[in-house]
Design a protein around this motif. Structure first.
Motif, PDB file in Angstrom:
ATOM      1  N   VAL A 161       4.759   8.222  10.008  1.00 43.84           N
ATOM      2  CA  VAL A 161       4.971   6.768  10.019  1.00 43.84           C
ATOM      3  C   VAL A 161       4.400   6.162  11.307  1.00 43.84           C
ATOM      4  O   VAL A 161       3.787   5.100  11.293  1.00 43.84           O
ATOM      5  CB  VAL A 161       6.481   6.443   9.874  1.00 43.84           C
ATOM      6  CG1 VAL A 161       6.741   4.963  10.083  1.00 43.84           C
ATOM      7  CG2 VAL A 161       6.976   6.872   8.500  1.00 43.84           C
ATOM      8  N   ARG A 162       4.551   6.910  12.400  1.00 45.88           N
ATOM      9  CA  ARG A 162       4.009   6.401  13.666  1.00 45.88           C
ATOM     10  C   ARG A 162       2.500   6.190  13.549  1.00 45.88           C
ATOM     11  O   ARG A 162       1.963   5.173  13.986  1.00 45.88           O
ATOM     12  CB  ARG A 162       4.313   7.388  14.799  1.00 45.88           C
ATOM     13  CG  ARG A 162       3.731   6.944  16.145  1.00 45.88           C
ATOM     14  CD  ARG A 162       4.106   7.880  17.290  1.00 45.88           C
ATOM     15  NE  ARG A 162       3.927   9.285  16.982  1.00 45.88           N
ATOM     16  CZ  ARG A 162       2.753   9.917  17.028  1.00 45.88           C
ATOM     17  NH1 ARG A 162       1.664   9.281  17.378  1.00 45.88           N
ATOM     18  NH2 ARG A 162       2.679  11.194  16.714  1.00 45.88           N
ATOM     19  N   PHE A 167      -6.632   4.656   6.632  1.00 48.92           N
ATOM     20  CA  PHE A 167      -5.488   5.475   6.194  1.00 48.92           C
ATOM     21  C   PHE A 167      -5.990   6.828   5.683  1.00 48.92           C
ATOM     22  O   PHE A 167      -5.467   7.880   6.021  1.00 48.92           O
ATOM     23  CB  PHE A 167      -4.703   4.775   5.072  1.00 48.92           C
ATOM     24  CG  PHE A 167      -3.749   3.701   5.549  1.00 48.92           C
ATOM     25  CD1 PHE A 167      -3.392   3.598   6.879  1.00 48.92           C
ATOM     26  CD2 PHE A 167      -3.185   2.798   4.648  1.00 48.92           C
ATOM     27  CE1 PHE A 167      -2.503   2.618   7.313  1.00 48.92           C
ATOM     28  CE2 PHE A 167      -2.290   1.818   5.074  1.00 48.92           C
ATOM     29  CZ  PHE A 167      -1.957   1.729   6.411  1.00 48.92           C
ATOM     30  N   ARG A 168      -7.049   6.767   4.838  1.00 48.11           N
ATOM     31  CA  ARG A 168      -7.572   8.007   4.235  1.00 48.11           C
ATOM     32  C   ARG A 168      -8.105   8.938   5.322  1.00 48.11           C
ATOM     33  O   ARG A 168      -7.828  10.138   5.321  1.00 48.11           O
ATOM     34  CB  ARG A 168      -8.692   7.681   3.244  1.00 48.11           C
ATOM     35  CG  ARG A 168      -8.174   7.049   1.970  1.00 48.11           C
ATOM     36  CD  ARG A 168      -9.038   7.424   0.753  1.00 48.11           C
ATOM     37  NE  ARG A 168      -8.316   7.113  -0.474  1.00 48.11           N
ATOM     38  CZ  ARG A 168      -8.504   6.009  -1.185  1.00 48.11           C
ATOM     39  NH1 ARG A 168      -9.393   5.119  -0.815  1.00 48.11           N
ATOM     40  NH2 ARG A 168      -7.794   5.803  -2.274  1.00 48.11           N
ATOM     41  N   ALA A 169      -8.854   8.356   6.270  1.00 46.76           N
ATOM     42  CA  ALA A 169      -9.487   9.185   7.304  1.00 46.76           C
ATOM     43  C   ALA A 169      -8.440   9.791   8.244  1.00 46.76           C
ATOM     44  O   ALA A 169      -8.508  10.971   8.566  1.00 46.76           O
ATOM     45  CB  ALA A 169     -10.483   8.336   8.090  1.00 46.76           C
ATOM     46  N   GLN A 170      -7.470   9.020   8.627  1.00 41.65           N
ATOM     47  CA  GLN A 170      -6.546   9.510   9.669  1.00 41.65           C
ATOM     48  C   GLN A 170      -5.303  10.213   9.131  1.00 41.65           C
ATOM     49  O   GLN A 170      -4.715  11.029   9.815  1.00 41.65           O
ATOM     50  CB  GLN A 170      -6.096   8.332  10.547  1.00 41.65           C
ATOM     51  CG  GLN A 170      -7.222   7.759  11.389  1.00 41.65           C
ATOM     52  CD  GLN A 170      -6.663   6.880  12.506  1.00 41.65           C
ATOM     53  OE1 GLN A 170      -5.635   7.182  13.101  1.00 41.65           O
ATOM     54  NE2 GLN A 170      -7.352   5.785  12.788  1.00 41.65           N
ATOM     55  N   LEU A 171      -4.895   9.882   7.913  1.00 42.98           N
ATOM     56  CA  LEU A 171      -3.627  10.439   7.407  1.00 42.98           C
ATOM     57  C   LEU A 171      -3.843  11.553   6.386  1.00 42.98           C
ATOM     58  O   LEU A 171      -2.912  12.280   6.047  1.00 42.98           O
ATOM     59  CB  LEU A 171      -2.769   9.332   6.772  1.00 42.98           C
ATOM     60  CG  LEU A 171      -2.449   8.119   7.641  1.00 42.98           C
ATOM     61  CD1 LEU A 171      -1.833   6.997   6.809  1.00 42.98           C
ATOM     62  CD2 LEU A 171      -1.471   8.508   8.743  1.00 42.98           C
ATOM     63  N   ARG A 172      -5.077  11.634   5.869  1.00 48.62           N
ATOM     64  CA  ARG A 172      -5.411  12.639   4.836  1.00 48.62           C
ATOM     65  C   ARG A 172      -4.357  12.676   3.720  1.00 48.62           C
ATOM     66  O   ARG A 172      -3.754  13.717   3.445  1.00 48.62           O
ATOM     67  CB  ARG A 172      -5.536  14.037   5.453  1.00 48.62           C
ATOM     68  CG  ARG A 172      -6.485  14.090   6.624  1.00 48.62           C
ATOM     69  CD  ARG A 172      -7.685  14.992   6.325  1.00 48.62           C
ATOM     70  NE  ARG A 172      -8.801  14.616   7.170  1.00 48.62           N
ATOM     71  CZ  ARG A 172      -9.915  14.042   6.742  1.00 48.62           C
ATOM     72  NH1 ARG A 172     -10.082  13.777   5.468  1.00 48.62           N
ATOM     73  NH2 ARG A 172     -10.881  13.730   7.559  1.00 48.62           N
ATOM     74  N   ILE A 183       0.878  -1.175   0.000  1.00 52.14           N
ATOM     75  CA  ILE A 183       0.000   0.000   0.000  1.00 52.14           C
ATOM     76  C   ILE A 183       0.916   1.225   0.000  1.00 52.14           C
ATOM     77  O   ILE A 183       1.687   1.439   0.946  1.00 52.14           O
ATOM     78  CB  ILE A 183      -0.918   0.034   1.244  1.00 52.14           C
ATOM     79  CG1 ILE A 183      -1.687  -1.288   1.387  1.00 52.14           C
ATOM     80  CG2 ILE A 183      -1.882   1.214   1.170  1.00 52.14           C
ATOM     81  CD1 ILE A 183      -2.531  -1.381   2.653  1.00 52.14           C
ATOM     82  N   ALA A 184       0.856   1.976  -1.091  1.00 53.92           N
ATOM     83  CA  ALA A 184       1.712   3.167  -1.198  1.00 53.92           C
ATOM     84  C   ALA A 184       0.861   4.389  -0.848  1.00 53.92           C
ATOM     85  O   ALA A 184      -0.225   4.585  -1.389  1.00 53.92           O
ATOM     86  CB  ALA A 184       2.264   3.281  -2.601  1.00 53.92           C
ATOM     87  N   ILE A 185       1.386   5.203   0.071  1.00 57.06           N
ATOM     88  CA  ILE A 185       0.644   6.381   0.534  1.00 57.06           C
ATOM     89  C   ILE A 185       1.423   7.617   0.091  1.00 57.06           C
ATOM     90  O   ILE A 185       2.602   7.764   0.428  1.00 57.06           O
ATOM     91  CB  ILE A 185       0.517   6.350   2.083  1.00 57.06           C
ATOM     92  CG1 ILE A 185      -0.124   5.021   2.500  1.00 57.06           C
ATOM     93  CG2 ILE A 185      -0.303   7.520   2.599  1.00 57.06           C
ATOM     94  CD1 ILE A 185       0.180   4.637   3.923  1.00 57.06           C
ATOM     95  N   TYR A 186       0.764   8.506  -0.675  1.00 57.07           N
ATOM     96  CA  TYR A 186       1.439   9.702  -1.197  1.00 57.07           C
ATOM     97  C   TYR A 186       0.936  10.931  -0.450  1.00 57.07           C
ATOM     98  O   TYR A 186      -0.269  11.069  -0.208  1.00 57.07           O
ATOM     99  CB  TYR A 186       1.116   9.893  -2.689  1.00 57.07           C
ATOM    100  CG  TYR A 186       1.473   8.710  -3.537  1.00 57.07           C
ATOM    101  CD1 TYR A 186       2.738   8.607  -4.105  1.00 57.07           C
ATOM    102  CD2 TYR A 186       0.539   7.697  -3.770  1.00 57.07           C
ATOM    103  CE1 TYR A 186       3.071   7.502  -4.881  1.00 57.07           C
ATOM    104  CE2 TYR A 186       0.874   6.601  -4.541  1.00 57.07           C
ATOM    105  CZ  TYR A 186       2.133   6.506  -5.094  1.00 57.07           C
ATOM    106  OH  TYR A 186       2.456   5.419  -5.855  1.00 57.07           O
ATOM    107  N   LYS A 187       1.845  11.816  -0.131  1.00 57.44           N
ATOM    108  CA  LYS A 187       1.421  13.098   0.449  1.00 57.44           C
ATOM    109  C   LYS A 187       2.508  14.130   0.195  1.00 57.44           C
ATOM    110  O   LYS A 187       3.688  13.882   0.472  1.00 57.44           O
ATOM    111  CB  LYS A 187       1.173  12.938   1.947  1.00 57.44           C
ATOM    112  CG  LYS A 187       0.476  14.135   2.550  1.00 57.44           C
ATOM    113  CD  LYS A 187      -0.081  13.806   3.918  1.00 57.44           C
ATOM    114  CE  LYS A 187      -0.929  14.955   4.416  1.00 57.44           C
ATOM    115  NZ  LYS A 187      -1.428  14.720   5.743  1.00 57.44           N
TER     116      LYS A 187
END
Ligand code: ASP
Length: 436
Positions: A313-314, A357-362, A299-303
């Motif tokens: 990361v935490r 992930f979407r809800a908490q990391l935006r 799962i790749a998360i971009y921001k």
């Protein structure tokens, strides 16, 4: 003169033929003093392991189904070996005791442990050597975690009075309740390692049905080279990635006391097998082994500006912790963090994880790559040597394998690549050819 601790795996105690081989191995060397027995394993491809049959009995008990026939199969196997070897062991008493406990609704661990128990009773009678039970010697806490120090002391005090002994593998006792607890499957390897450590053995010989580790999986590579020597560290990396000859938790006790582990073949006792020590041999070879597993998800998360954001990361790790998932790898880029998870741990909850992930990391985006296989190329010889990764990636490119992920620890002992599941075999073949 020193002490040798030997563990014989399921196939090495599967029937009278194998037990005869075991006996001559033990008798060939007076230093072979402490013998750990597994439950009888498969005698042929479609045979059953006794441990599996015992688990089956427990399932029948739970479903209120009759279990007598399954138990009879187990009984017949032990009796057949006893008759074949003309062993004078009164197994009936033990069978009856187990049946009585089954009627009282015994625990799953107790029942599973009886394969090793009966096997060790039989082996001890055959060798005419003392039987020493693992109950009260291998000790667990109430969560099933091994009590290492207590176990170490208990083994030393119980075995020191026996010149030779046969000990059942796989189980011990939960200290508070006095109940039997088992290790995870294949756990007799751990029993052997703990005994080797406590008795300060000169070597821990682990007798099985292969002549040690091979450089790659023989189902993928035809006649892969055997590994004659490997370090504990290299082996940890390979075992973690799926090379399974020895239970991975068996390494720690031996590593702690610097006891070499020698994997040997009961069917070919003269083969040298693989010796595992703390010594790394970076000068003799670059790659020691190649192992891998399929079925991971990345799962790749971009921001944007992620590298300046603190605690990102935490938070990823906390979300995964809430799902009770541990990550396999965490490759990062400037504005991306990827988490590599096994499909088994995701357990059908991928959409829920991504929503979280979407809800908490935006994040600006989340991308998922499914059906990924990970391949570890392991070797202490990679350290400080140039051109190793160039060779590996050239080999993969020439084999037309697209690399989806790369991870190399700074210990430089391991290069991990992620490829599509469908490229798994081709990738292993390419890497093997490049380094064999
Ligand atoms: N008999 C157990 C199993 O089949 C433990 C062992 O063989 O090490 O997993």
């Amino acid at each position: 003169m020193g002490i040798k601790v030997l563990k014989f795996g399921g196939s090495s105690v599967a029937d009278g033929i194998q037990l005869r081989k075991m006996k001559s191995i033990i008798e060939a060397d007076v230093d072979r003093r402490y013998i750990v027995a597994s439950a009888p394993g498969k005698r042929f491809e479609i045979d059953n392991k006794v441990t599996d049959l015992l688990y089956l009995c427990k399932t029948h008990m739970e479903q209120n189904l009759p279990y007598d026939q399954v138990f009879q199969v187990i009984r017949d196997r032990f009796n057949a070996a006893a008759i074949n070897l003309e062993i004078d062991a009164d197994l009936e008493i033990h069978f009856e005791e187990i049946l009585t406990n089954m009627k009282k609704g015994c625990s799953k661990d107790y029942l599973a442990s009886r394969g090793e128990y009966l096997s060790a009773v039989l082996v001890a009678a055959y060798l005419k050597v003392d039987f020493v039970d693992a109950a009260g010697m291998i000790l667990f806490d109430d969560k099933g975690r091994l009590l290492f120090e207590e176990t170490d002391n208990a083994i030393a005090s119980k075995l020191s009075g026996h010149k030779m002994a046969v000990i059942p593998g796989f189980y011990g006792t939960e200290v508070d309740s006095g109940e039997i607890r088992t290790f995870s499957r294949g756990g007799s390897d751990i029993t052997g390692a703990l005994i080797a450590k406590a008795m300060n053995a000169q070597v821990y010989e682990n007798w099985t049905d292969v002549s040690g580790f091979l450089m790659a999986d023989p189902r993928i590579i035809k006649n892969p080279k055997p590994i004659d020597k490997i370090s504990y560290k290299e082996l940890r990396e390979l075992s973690y990635m799926g090379a399974s000859v020895l239970h991975e938790d068996a390494i720690y006790p031996c590593r702690l006391a610097n006891i070499p582990i020698n994997i040997k073949n009961t069917n070919h006792p003269d083969d040298p097998g693989t010796t595992i020590t703390d010594k790394e041999e970076p000068d003799t070879k670059i790659v020691t082994g190649i192992a891998g597993s399929k079925d991971f998800t990345v799962i790749a998360i971009y921001k944007n500006m992620l590298s300046h954001e603190k605690g990102f990361v935490r938070r990823i790790l906390m979300i995964l912790e809430d799902f009770d998932i541990s990550i396999e790898h965490l490759p990062t880029g400037i504005d991306t963090v990827s988490v590599v998870l096994s499909n088994r741990s995701i357990d059908g909850r991928l959409d829920e994880i991504i929503d979280e992930f979407r809800a908490q990391l935006r994040p600006d985006g989340v991308e998922v790559f499914e059906d990924i296989a990970l391949i570890a190329t392991v070797g202490a010889g990679m350290n400080r040597r140039t051109g190793v990764s160039a060779k590996l990636f050239t080999a993969l490119a020439e084999a037309n394998v697209n690399v989806r992920m790369i991870d190399q620890g700074s210990s430089e002992m391991n290069i991990i690549v992620g490829v599509q599941n469908t490229d798994f075999n081709a990738a292993i073949k390419a890497i093997y050819r490049a380094f064999e």
